[in-house]
Design a protein around this motif. Sequence first.
Motif, PDB file in Angstrom:
ATOM      1  N   PHE A  85      28.628  20.599 -11.731  1.00  0.00           N
ATOM      2  CA  PHE A  85      29.327  20.575 -13.011  1.00  0.00           C
ATOM      3  C   PHE A  85      29.149  19.298 -13.826  1.00  0.00           C
ATOM      4  O   PHE A  85      29.192  19.342 -15.048  1.00  0.00           O
ATOM      5  CB  PHE A  85      30.827  20.817 -12.767  1.00  0.00           C
ATOM      6  CG  PHE A  85      31.094  22.144 -12.103  1.00  0.00           C
ATOM      7  CD1 PHE A  85      31.203  23.291 -12.860  1.00  0.00           C
ATOM      8  CD2 PHE A  85      31.204  22.241 -10.724  1.00  0.00           C
ATOM      9  CE1 PHE A  85      31.428  24.528 -12.259  1.00  0.00           C
ATOM     10  CE2 PHE A  85      31.428  23.468 -10.114  1.00  0.00           C
ATOM     11  CZ  PHE A  85      31.539  24.622 -10.879  1.00  0.00           C
ATOM     12  N   ASP A  86      29.000  18.162 -13.147  1.00  0.00           N
ATOM     13  CA  ASP A  86      28.877  16.879 -13.853  1.00  0.00           C
ATOM     14  C   ASP A  86      27.635  16.937 -14.749  1.00  0.00           C
ATOM     15  O   ASP A  86      26.520  17.018 -14.248  1.00  0.00           O
ATOM     16  CB  ASP A  86      28.770  15.755 -12.809  1.00  0.00           C
ATOM     17  CG  ASP A  86      28.538  14.383 -13.431  1.00  0.00           C
ATOM     18  OD1 ASP A  86      28.400  14.280 -14.661  1.00  0.00           O
ATOM     19  OD2 ASP A  86      28.469  13.404 -12.656  1.00  0.00           O
ATOM     20  N   GLY A  87      27.836  16.889 -16.048  1.00  0.00           N
ATOM     21  CA  GLY A  87      26.719  16.954 -16.995  1.00  0.00           C
ATOM     22  C   GLY A  87      26.325  18.380 -17.318  1.00  0.00           C
ATOM     23  O   GLY A  87      26.382  18.807 -18.465  1.00  0.00           O
ATOM     24  N   ASP A 119      18.187  11.814 -17.418  1.00  0.00           N
ATOM     25  CA  ASP A 119      18.538  10.763 -16.461  1.00  0.00           C
ATOM     26  C   ASP A 119      19.793   9.977 -16.839  1.00  0.00           C
ATOM     27  O   ASP A 119      19.765   8.756 -16.956  1.00  0.00           O
ATOM     28  CB  ASP A 119      17.352   9.797 -16.280  1.00  0.00           C
ATOM     29  CG  ASP A 119      17.507   8.945 -15.025  1.00  0.00           C
ATOM     30  OD1 ASP A 119      18.391   9.233 -14.206  1.00  0.00           O
ATOM     31  OD2 ASP A 119      16.737   7.970 -14.873  1.00  0.00           O
ATOM     32  N   GLU A 120      20.903  10.691 -16.980  1.00  0.00           N
ATOM     33  CA  GLU A 120      22.164  10.004 -17.268  1.00  0.00           C
ATOM     34  C   GLU A 120      22.641   9.192 -16.069  1.00  0.00           C
ATOM     35  O   GLU A 120      23.216   8.119 -16.199  1.00  0.00           O
ATOM     36  CB  GLU A 120      23.235  11.034 -17.666  1.00  0.00           C
ATOM     37  CG  GLU A 120      24.530  10.427 -18.177  1.00  0.00           C
ATOM     38  CD  GLU A 120      25.563  10.188 -17.101  1.00  0.00           C
ATOM     39  OE1 GLU A 120      26.604   9.603 -17.404  1.00  0.00           O
ATOM     40  OE2 GLU A 120      25.327  10.564 -15.920  1.00  0.00           O
ATOM     41  N   GLU A 121      22.395   9.723 -14.865  1.00  0.00           N
ATOM     42  CA  GLU A 121      22.970   9.082 -13.672  1.00  0.00           C
ATOM     43  C   GLU A 121      22.220   7.820 -13.264  1.00  0.00           C
ATOM     44  O   GLU A 121      22.783   6.955 -12.597  1.00  0.00           O
ATOM     45  CB  GLU A 121      22.985  10.067 -12.496  1.00  0.00           C
ATOM     46  CG  GLU A 121      23.774  11.351 -12.754  1.00  0.00           C
ATOM     47  CD  GLU A 121      25.284  11.132 -12.755  1.00  0.00           C
ATOM     48  OE1 GLU A 121      25.725   9.986 -12.642  1.00  0.00           O
ATOM     49  OE2 GLU A 121      26.000  12.137 -12.900  1.00  0.00           O
ATOM     50  N   GLY A 122      20.944   7.753 -13.600  1.00  0.00           N
ATOM     51  CA  GLY A 122      20.168   6.574 -13.192  1.00  0.00           C
ATOM     52  C   GLY A 122      20.004   6.468 -11.683  1.00  0.00           C
ATOM     53  O   GLY A 122      19.821   5.376 -11.155  1.00  0.00           O
ATOM     54  N   GLU A 186      36.468  16.436 -16.114  1.00  0.00           N
ATOM     55  CA  GLU A 186      37.238  15.180 -16.106  1.00  0.00           C
ATOM     56  C   GLU A 186      36.805  14.257 -14.972  1.00  0.00           C
ATOM     57  O   GLU A 186      36.830  13.045 -15.109  1.00  0.00           O
ATOM     58  CB  GLU A 186      38.738  15.478 -15.976  1.00  0.00           C
ATOM     59  CG  GLU A 186      39.585  14.215 -16.135  1.00  0.00           C
ATOM     60  CD  GLU A 186      40.905  14.252 -15.422  1.00  0.00           C
ATOM     61  OE1 GLU A 186      41.426  15.336 -15.145  1.00  0.00           O
ATOM     62  OE2 GLU A 186      41.425  13.162 -15.125  1.00  0.00           O
ATOM     63  N   GLN A 187      36.468  14.831 -13.814  1.00  0.00           N
ATOM     64  CA  GLN A 187      36.024  14.070 -12.643  1.00  0.00           C
ATOM     65  C   GLN A 187      37.154  13.305 -11.967  1.00  0.00           C
ATOM     66  O   GLN A 187      36.906  12.464 -11.109  1.00  0.00           O
ATOM     67  CB  GLN A 187      34.865  13.103 -12.977  1.00  0.00           C
ATOM     68  CG  GLN A 187      33.697  13.781 -13.685  1.00  0.00           C
ATOM     69  CD  GLN A 187      32.564  12.856 -14.000  1.00  0.00           C
ATOM     70  OE1 GLN A 187      32.591  12.183 -15.027  1.00  0.00           O
ATOM     71  NE2 GLN A 187      31.541  12.802 -13.166  1.00  0.00           N
ATOM     72  N   GLY A 188      38.381  13.557 -12.377  1.00  0.00           N
ATOM     73  CA  GLY A 188      39.546  12.914 -11.770  1.00  0.00           C
ATOM     74  C   GLY A 188      40.699  13.909 -11.805  1.00  0.00           C
ATOM     75  O   GLY A 188      40.555  15.018 -12.336  1.00  0.00           O
ATOM     76  N   SER A 372      34.305  14.127  -7.914  1.00  0.00           N
ATOM     77  CA  SER A 372      33.023  14.320  -8.596  1.00  0.00           C
ATOM     78  C   SER A 372      31.961  13.480  -7.909  1.00  0.00           C
ATOM     79  O   SER A 372      32.275  12.618  -7.094  1.00  0.00           O
ATOM     80  CB  SER A 372      33.146  13.945 -10.063  1.00  0.00           C
ATOM     81  OG  SER A 372      31.953  14.260 -10.741  1.00  0.00           O
ATOM     82  N   HIS A 373      30.709  13.735  -8.258  1.00  0.00           N
ATOM     83  CA  HIS A 373      29.554  13.135  -7.572  1.00  0.00           C
ATOM     84  C   HIS A 373      29.552  13.592  -6.115  1.00  0.00           C
ATOM     85  O   HIS A 373      29.103  12.856  -5.234  1.00  0.00           O
ATOM     86  CB  HIS A 373      29.547  11.605  -7.675  1.00  0.00           C
ATOM     87  CG  HIS A 373      29.161  11.124  -9.049  1.00  0.00           C
ATOM     88  ND1 HIS A 373      29.103   9.796  -9.384  1.00  0.00           N
ATOM     89  CD2 HIS A 373      28.780  11.798 -10.157  1.00  0.00           C
ATOM     90  CE1 HIS A 373      28.721   9.683 -10.642  1.00  0.00           C
ATOM     91  NE2 HIS A 373      28.523  10.885 -11.140  1.00  0.00           N
ATOM     92  N   THR A 374      30.065  14.755  -5.864  1.00  0.00           N
ATOM     93  CA  THR A 374      30.024  15.372  -4.535  1.00  0.00           C
ATOM     94  C   THR A 374      29.944  16.890  -4.740  1.00  0.00           C
ATOM     95  O   THR A 374      30.356  17.392  -5.790  1.00  0.00           O
ATOM     96  CB  THR A 374      31.286  15.077  -3.669  1.00  0.00           C
ATOM     97  OG1 THR A 374      32.076  16.270  -3.583  1.00  0.00           O
ATOM     98  CG2 THR A 374      32.146  13.990  -4.238  1.00  0.00           C
TER      99      THR A 374
HETATM  100 MN    MN Z   1      27.909  11.540 -13.073  1.00  0.00          MN
END
Ligand code: MN
Length: 400
Positions: A85-87, A119-122, A186-188, A372-374
């Motif tokens: 979902f992120d992005g 490449d938003e996450e880098g 939201e990621q939180g 998020s990021h998981t």
């Molecule tokens: Mn992210």
Amino acid sequence: MIDANRLERRSAELARIAGRGTSVSRLGLTADEQHARDLVGGWLAARGASVRRDAAANLFARFEGQGEAILVGSHLDSVPEGGRFDGALGVLCAVEAVESLVDAKTRLRRPVEVVAWADEEGARFGVGLFGSTATFGRLARGVGERRDRDGISIADALRALGEKGDPAAARCDPKDLAAYLELHIEQGPRLETAGIPLGIVSDIVGNYHARVTIRGRADHAGATVMTARGDALAAAAEVVLAVEQIAGERPDSVGTVGEISVRPGAKNVVPGECVFSLDLRAARDHDGLVQEVLATLTSIASVRGVEAMVDDLARIPVTPLDPKIREVLVHATRGVGVDAPLLVSGAGHDAQNPALSGVPTGMIFVRSTGGSHTPREFASIDDAALGAQALANAIKELAT
Ligand code: MN
Ligand code: GLV
Ligand code: MN
């Protein structure tokens, strides 16, 4: 009207690109990310958009109109072992919002352009918000020469995707944009706790990324007495704990060392070199946080007699979003029956680049659970559809 089935179907299709179960590892500037761009570009080309990529591999799909454009989107890359979902949800909802307006034959005066930032996450090269930073002319010099762990440079990676290898050639004129809108999970936990499906972002925290190299002295782990060591990893460990302590003691601040490598990397060798990442964020006095951590790093290195070098990768200030666009988003979310709270974003977003370049910018948050990021990150299709409808309402208000 948002087509929730279409949105859900496409979300599943996108999640299969470099995805396994609920886990997605679709790193920026890879063939996987390009595959995702091609999929999204194909959906919009089929609806009459003119689709192009710029020199930083960002994807744009434009519906023509008059005057300054409304740009709407997010990113398609993920962190390693990230979620679906992120992005991705922001791009999917931008596509769905615009398609719903096309379906309804809505007359939009302004051009409307969907963007998928590269490449938003880098994650691969260490340069976060890469694509949007390039397009808004904010890339640091020489970024194209940054290399991944295999020695491949950003310029090489771009060439492998069919670009010329010069990301700084990606440019847009902020004056050509009437607004930039981004929807993101939201990621939180704040929306979940409040039982509200949508929020509106007021500000995005400041963010500092660096790569630190500590050079000590590799030596025999048995024959070198404890008082004669220059242990690079022990020094790095002290820095990691200092980051945790400093960020913990400052208001609205976080600090993370998420990546670390040791050379030569053997159980019976005192670590001679240690390279690690620094990620420092704060909603207030971001500069103060960065200065305190860097000063502490210098002092730890000096006490331990090792050398510390800091390679700045990005420094993005605290970014307030536009109050007028916020009002538009208040109407747009009320239009779907939601009294959306104002939230500060602790995550970084591509929206920072247009906002810092003077483009009126706004963001909608969709309630998400599981962090998020998981692979645990999750947003329901009902909440996503509500977010997409609010986005469509905002585009309509801004573009007509
Ligand atoms: Mn992210
Ligand atoms: C992007 O996800 C970031 O905030 O690091
Ligand atoms: Mn994101």
